[in-house]
Design a protein around this motif. Structure first.
Motif, mmCIF file in Angstrom:
data_model
loop_
_atom_site.group_PDB
_atom_site.id
_atom_site.type_symbol
_atom_site.label_atom_id
_atom_site.label_comp_id
_atom_site.label_asym_id
_atom_site.label_seq_id
_atom_site.Cartn_x
_atom_site.Cartn_y
_atom_site.Cartn_z
ATOM 1 N N ALA A 31 51.104 3.384 1.787
ATOM 2 C CA ALA A 31 50.414 2.778 2.924
ATOM 3 C C ALA A 31 48.900 2.970 2.816
ATOM 4 N N LEU A 32 48.464 4.219 2.704
ATOM 5 C CA LEU A 32 47.036 4.520 2.834
ATOM 6 C C LEU A 32 46.432 4.947 1.502
ATOM 7 N N THR A 33 45.247 4.411 1.215
ATOM 8 C CA THR A 33 44.483 4.895 0.065
ATOM 9 C C THR A 33 43.212 5.553 0.598
ATOM 10 N N ASP A 34 43.042 6.831 0.259
ATOM 11 C CA ASP A 34 41.826 7.543 0.653
ATOM 12 C C ASP A 34 40.811 7.326 -0.461
ATOM 13 N N LYS A 35 39.791 6.554 -0.192
ATOM 14 C CA LYS A 35 38.812 6.218 -1.228
ATOM 15 C C LYS A 35 37.710 7.261 -1.318
ATOM 16 N N GLY A 36 37.830 8.288 -0.498
ATOM 17 C CA GLY A 36 36.826 9.351 -0.499
ATOM 18 C C GLY A 36 35.655 8.997 0.382
ATOM 19 N N ASN A 37 34.919 10.043 0.790
ATOM 20 C CA ASN A 37 33.710 9.798 1.558
ATOM 21 C C ASN A 37 33.972 9.015 2.844
ATOM 22 N N ASP A 38 35.116 9.297 3.470
ATOM 23 C CA ASP A 38 35.490 8.687 4.753
ATOM 24 C C ASP A 38 35.836 7.198 4.688
ATOM 25 N N LEU A 39 36.094 6.687 3.508
ATOM 26 C CA LEU A 39 36.505 5.285 3.422
ATOM 27 C C LEU A 39 38.009 5.237 3.133
ATOM 28 N N TYR A 40 38.690 4.356 3.848
ATOM 29 C CA TYR A 40 40.145 4.245 3.699
ATOM 30 C C TYR A 40 40.554 2.782 3.587
ATOM 31 N N GLU A 41 41.676 2.553 2.904
ATOM 32 C CA GLU A 41 42.242 1.205 2.842
ATOM 33 C C GLU A 41 43.752 1.282 3.030
ATOM 34 N N TRP A 42 44.300 0.241 3.647
ATOM 35 C CA TRP A 42 45.746 0.190 3.878
ATOM 36 C C TRP A 42 46.388 -0.859 2.980
ATOM 37 N N PHE A 43 47.560 -0.539 2.471
ATOM 38 C CA PHE A 43 48.401 -1.467 1.700
ATOM 39 C C PHE A 43 47.642 -2.105 0.533
ATOM 40 N N ALA A 44 46.794 -1.306 -0.099
ATOM 41 C CA ALA A 44 45.904 -1.847 -1.126
ATOM 42 C C ALA A 44 46.677 -2.351 -2.346
ATOM 43 N N ASP A 45 47.829 -1.763 -2.643
ATOM 44 C CA ASP A 45 48.510 -2.163 -3.883
ATOM 45 C C ASP A 45 49.519 -3.300 -3.662
ATOM 46 N N ALA A 46 49.540 -3.856 -2.467
ATOM 47 C CA ALA A 46 50.498 -4.932 -2.191
ATOM 48 C C ALA A 46 49.878 -6.292 -2.495
ATOM 49 N N LYS A 47 50.726 -7.302 -2.558
ATOM 50 C CA LYS A 47 50.248 -8.695 -2.646
ATOM 51 C C LYS A 47 50.893 -9.484 -1.514
ATOM 52 N N VAL A 48 50.095 -10.304 -0.864
ATOM 53 C CA VAL A 48 50.595 -10.987 0.331
ATOM 54 C C VAL A 48 49.707 -12.182 0.647
ATOM 55 N N ASN A 49 50.243 -13.136 1.399
ATOM 56 C CA ASN A 49 49.398 -14.229 1.879
ATOM 57 C C ASN A 49 49.546 -14.372 3.395
ATOM 58 N N THR A 50 48.422 -14.390 4.076
ATOM 59 C CA THR A 50 48.427 -14.452 5.544
ATOM 60 C C THR A 50 49.014 -15.772 6.027
ATOM 61 N N CYS A 51 48.609 -16.870 5.392
ATOM 62 C CA CYS A 51 49.053 -18.180 5.858
ATOM 63 C C CYS A 51 50.569 -18.323 5.676
ATOM 64 N N TYR A 52 51.086 -17.769 4.580
ATOM 65 C CA TYR A 52 52.536 -17.819 4.369
ATOM 66 C C TYR A 52 53.240 -17.138 5.543
ATOM 67 N N ASN A 53 52.716 -15.982 5.938
ATOM 68 C CA ASN A 53 53.343 -15.233 7.024
ATOM 69 C C ASN A 53 53.154 -15.895 8.381
ATOM 70 N N ALA A 54 52.063 -16.624 8.526
ATOM 71 C CA ALA A 54 51.766 -17.256 9.824
ATOM 72 C C ALA A 54 52.422 -18.629 9.959
ATOM 73 N N VAL A 55 52.732 -19.259 8.828
ATOM 74 C CA VAL A 55 53.199 -20.645 8.904
ATOM 75 C C VAL A 55 54.469 -20.865 8.065
ATOM 76 N N ASP A 56 54.333 -20.791 6.747
ATOM 77 C CA ASP A 56 55.406 -21.241 5.851
ATOM 78 C C ASP A 56 56.725 -20.511 6.071
ATOM 79 N N ARG A 57 56.620 -19.191 6.284
ATOM 80 C CA ARG A 57 57.893 -18.467 6.399
ATOM 81 C C ARG A 57 58.683 -18.903 7.628
ATOM 82 N N HIS A 58 57.991 -19.346 8.664
ATOM 83 C CA HIS A 58 58.712 -19.790 9.863
ATOM 84 C C HIS A 58 59.416 -21.123 9.594
ATOM 85 N N VAL A 59 58.775 -21.961 8.776
ATOM 86 C CA VAL A 59 59.407 -23.233 8.420
ATOM 87 C C VAL A 59 60.651 -22.931 7.584
#
Ligand code: COA
Ligand code: AMP
Length: 628
Positions: free
Chosen positions: A34-62
């Protein structure tokens, strides 16, 4: 599960909590952590995943059988029209626009500015960018050319997508001259601009412009391009302490996971339900709750082009809720204050069948108890205040109606949501006692969906949010927490003010006033306003020997702010004074000026050398009706 159980499950294992929430998203490559600690107070979530927002917002519902469900209802009392777009239709529209953008050279990571009114095409444009991995930056239509130019230079977009006009009651807001003016002012020039011609204002196209419909003809629709979980989905500029807006970045993976989680847990809607946020796509509420969250969650969302009062009357909200079967409704307290002023007894409410409505949510500014009580009494449903910011993208504190309905405490947006360890600190960063007022900060790391940094401005990100309280995110709000863990958000600790639910920088307005040739010195403060929450008031001192009529300069100042920042600044009050109250070290006492406006029993601070100056400010405020 109770709220306490859910919050404790997040506290026990935050990463497991969010990985579990991530199961509701369709990943091209699921996150392994889930979380990547990039050091120096910087963080990222789900950095190693691949995903598309539009697919999740539109195509998958179709694909999952929701193709015929209405995705977007456009309701425009201003043009007196209603139209509906199904998920299948939305897929076709968005794939076509995305294909046309790609054919014109827009690629993953390219920025695209969207400058559009409340029409469904604004959502098409956002989703089309997401489809091909372009990073959009939506600019609110109430901003003037200069503000647009600043954003063009910061985001350096390859393209700008705009409409020919926006519509305010009784007024056509001509976007094309504003757009052309902004491109002219900006150092960076976009490759091309796409213009959606609205019938209310058909404009001539220049060499850089392409017509929204024409440029899609003959191009191949685009498929969804999977992007990394930490790929920026969008940049949204928001007001800070100076005139330069801050480009809040939203990363793709965390955005999807967090927003989707809120739809059931906070807003208590299920896929298929109608959800309405009466905001604008130019604000964070519009990004999160007009566009992305409802669509990702498979709801029907409403794109509303209108005002709560006057178009045609104070019953507009109730008509829309009743007509479209709205289950959860989200608006700003100022909108309710406007309705209450016109219809205190709720006569319009009685005209409509509102049995579909379960809950009303308020955010964007402090919800005053009077307004909440009025709405609750008139509507007979819970009215829930919740607190969040552009930076967080979703609620920091709320009453999580989908988990359990906690008792409502008037004046409080309730309790911290999972992901947020909220603390009240003194200036030195020490925790305050229960019930004591202090700066509100959130322990790092912030949850998925919140800002990882600012666009091209990591130093500013640190200085604005991380430096004052090491290990914490500084929210810029002051408040307290009571014995039950309920938060109370009282004021900003910086010079950001909130006018009609719109976040504005008084520093930015001061920069504009200082540009007036006759102004030697100025201060802009936010004073309490019955309708809009706060209103900006400018105090200007003129250069000696300016020889100008005070009223003329004041009027020019008002005009200047409207021209440079835009009508949204609602800057209508400027007064010429002889001098401004200052501390011995020369700092302008803005907070003191606010106190004069807002308090009956104002006491002069000991540091003031010349109380007559404060009296002058008081008289100036009284002259415009803002001091008691
Ligand atoms: N494009 C161009 N101009 C715009 C605009 C837009 N998208 N939105 C607002 N403006 C203009 C208004 O026409 C007004 O111009 P004027 O000075 O010529 O009258 C000016 O900006 C100030 O607007 P506003 O402060 O919104 O005042 P209003 O009188 O038009 O409306 C409310 C008052 C309370 C009804 C309205 O502000 C409202 O509904 N607010 C809710 C805000 C909201 O949803 N915020 C998001 C957080 S949830
Ligand atoms: P914005 O980034 O435009 O959404 O504005 C965020 C700011 O609005 C917050 O930092 C608060 O100052 C204020 N705000 C938003 N929601 C609330 C709320 N429910 N109660 C009090 N203030 C709020």
């Amino acid at each position: 599960m109770t709220y306490k159980d859910v919050y404790a499950s997040w506290q026990n294992d935050p990463e497991a909590f969010w990985l579990d929430a991530a199961n509701a998203i369709d990943w091209d490559e699921a996150p392994t952590k889930a979380l990547t600690d990039k050091g120096n107070d910087l963080y990222e979530w789900f950095a190693d995943a691949k995903v598309n927002t539009c697919y999740n917002a539109v195509d998958r519902h179709v694909e999952n059988g929701r193709g015929d469900q209405v995705a977007i209802i456009h309701d425009s009392p201003i043009t007196n029209s209603i139209s509906k777009i199904t998920y299948a239709e939305l897929q076709t529209r968005v794939a076509s626009l995305a294909g046309a953008l790609r054919a014109k050279g827009v690629e993953k990571g390219d920025r695209v500015i969207i400058y559009m009114p409340m029409v469904p095409e604004a959502l098409d444009a956002m989703l089309a960018c997401a489809r091909i991995g372009a990073i959009h930056s939506v600019v609110f239509g109430g901003f003037a050319a200069n503000e647009l130019a600043v954003r063009i230079d910061d985001a350096t977009p390859k393209a700008i997508i705009a409409a020919s006009c926006g519509l305010e009651p009784g007024r056509i807001v001509k976007y094309k001259p504003l757009l052309d003016g902004a491109v002219e002012l900006a150092t960076h020039k976009p490759d091309f601009t796409v213009i959606l011609q609205r019938e209310q204002e058909v404009v001539d196209l220049g060499p850089r412009d392409v017509n929204w419909h024409d440029f899609q003809k003959g191009t191949t629709p685009a498929d969804c391009l999977p992007v990394e979980g930490n790929h920026p989905a969008y940049i949204l500029y928001t007001s800070g302490t100076t005139g330069a807006p801050k480009g809040v970045i939203r990363h793709t993976g965390g955005h999807l996971v967090a927003l989707n989680w809120t739809m059931k847990n906070v807003y208590n809607v299920d896929p298929g339900d109608v959800f309405w946020a009466a905001s604008d796509v130019g604000w964070v509420v519009g990004h999160s709750y007009i566009c992305y969250a409802p669509l990702v969650h498979g709801n029907t969302t409403i794109v509303f082009e209108g005002k709560p009062v006057g178009t045609p009357d104070a019953g507009t909200f109730w008509r829309v809720i009743s007509d479209h079967n709205v289950k959860s409704f989200f608006t700003a307290p100022t909108a309710f204050r406007a309705v209450k002023r016109e219809d205190p007894k709720g006569e319009f409410i009685k005209k409509y069948d509102l049995s579909c409505l379960n809950v009303v949510y308020l955010a964007g500014e402090r919800a005053d108890p009077d307004t909440i009580q009025w709405a609750q009494n008139q509507l007979n449903v819970p009215v829930i205040d919740h607190w969040w910011q552009t930076e967080t993208g979703f609620a920091i504190a709320a009453n999580p109606m989908g988990i359990e309905a906690l008792p409502v405490k008037l004046g409080s947006p309730s309790v911290a949501m999972p992901g947020y360890d909220v603390q009240v600190l003194d200036e030195g960063g020490h925790p305050m006692k229960t019930g004591e007022l202090g700066a509100i900060a959130v322990k790092l790391p912030l949850p998925p969906g919140t800002l990882p940094t600012l666009w091209n401005a990591e130093d500013r990100f640190r200085k604005s949010y991380l430096t004052q309280f090491p290990g914490y995110y500084e929210t810029g709000d002051a408040g307290m927490i009571d014995e039950d863990g309920y938060l109370y958000i009282m004021a900003r600790t910086d010079d950001v003010i909130n006018v009609a639910g719109h976040r504005l920088s008084t520093g930015g307005m001061e920069e504009v006033l200082a540009g007036h040739p006759d102004v030697a010195e100025c201060a802009v403060i936010g004073v309490t306003d019955q309708l809009k929450g706060q209103m900006p008031v400018g105090f200007v001192c003129l250069n000696s020997g300016a020889g100008r009529d005070n009223a003329d300069v004041a009027a020019e100042c008002v005009k200047l702010v409207r021209e440079k920042i835009g009508p949204v600044a609602a800057f209508k009050l400027a007064v010429v004074v002889d001098c401004l109250p200052k501390t011995r070290s020369g700092k302008i006492l803005r907070a003191t000026m606010v106190k004069i406006a807002d308090s009956e029993t104002f006491k002069l601070p000991a540091t003031i050398d010349d109380p007559a100056i404060l009296d002058e400010i008081k008289i100036a405020l009284q002259s415009i009706g803002y001091a008691k």
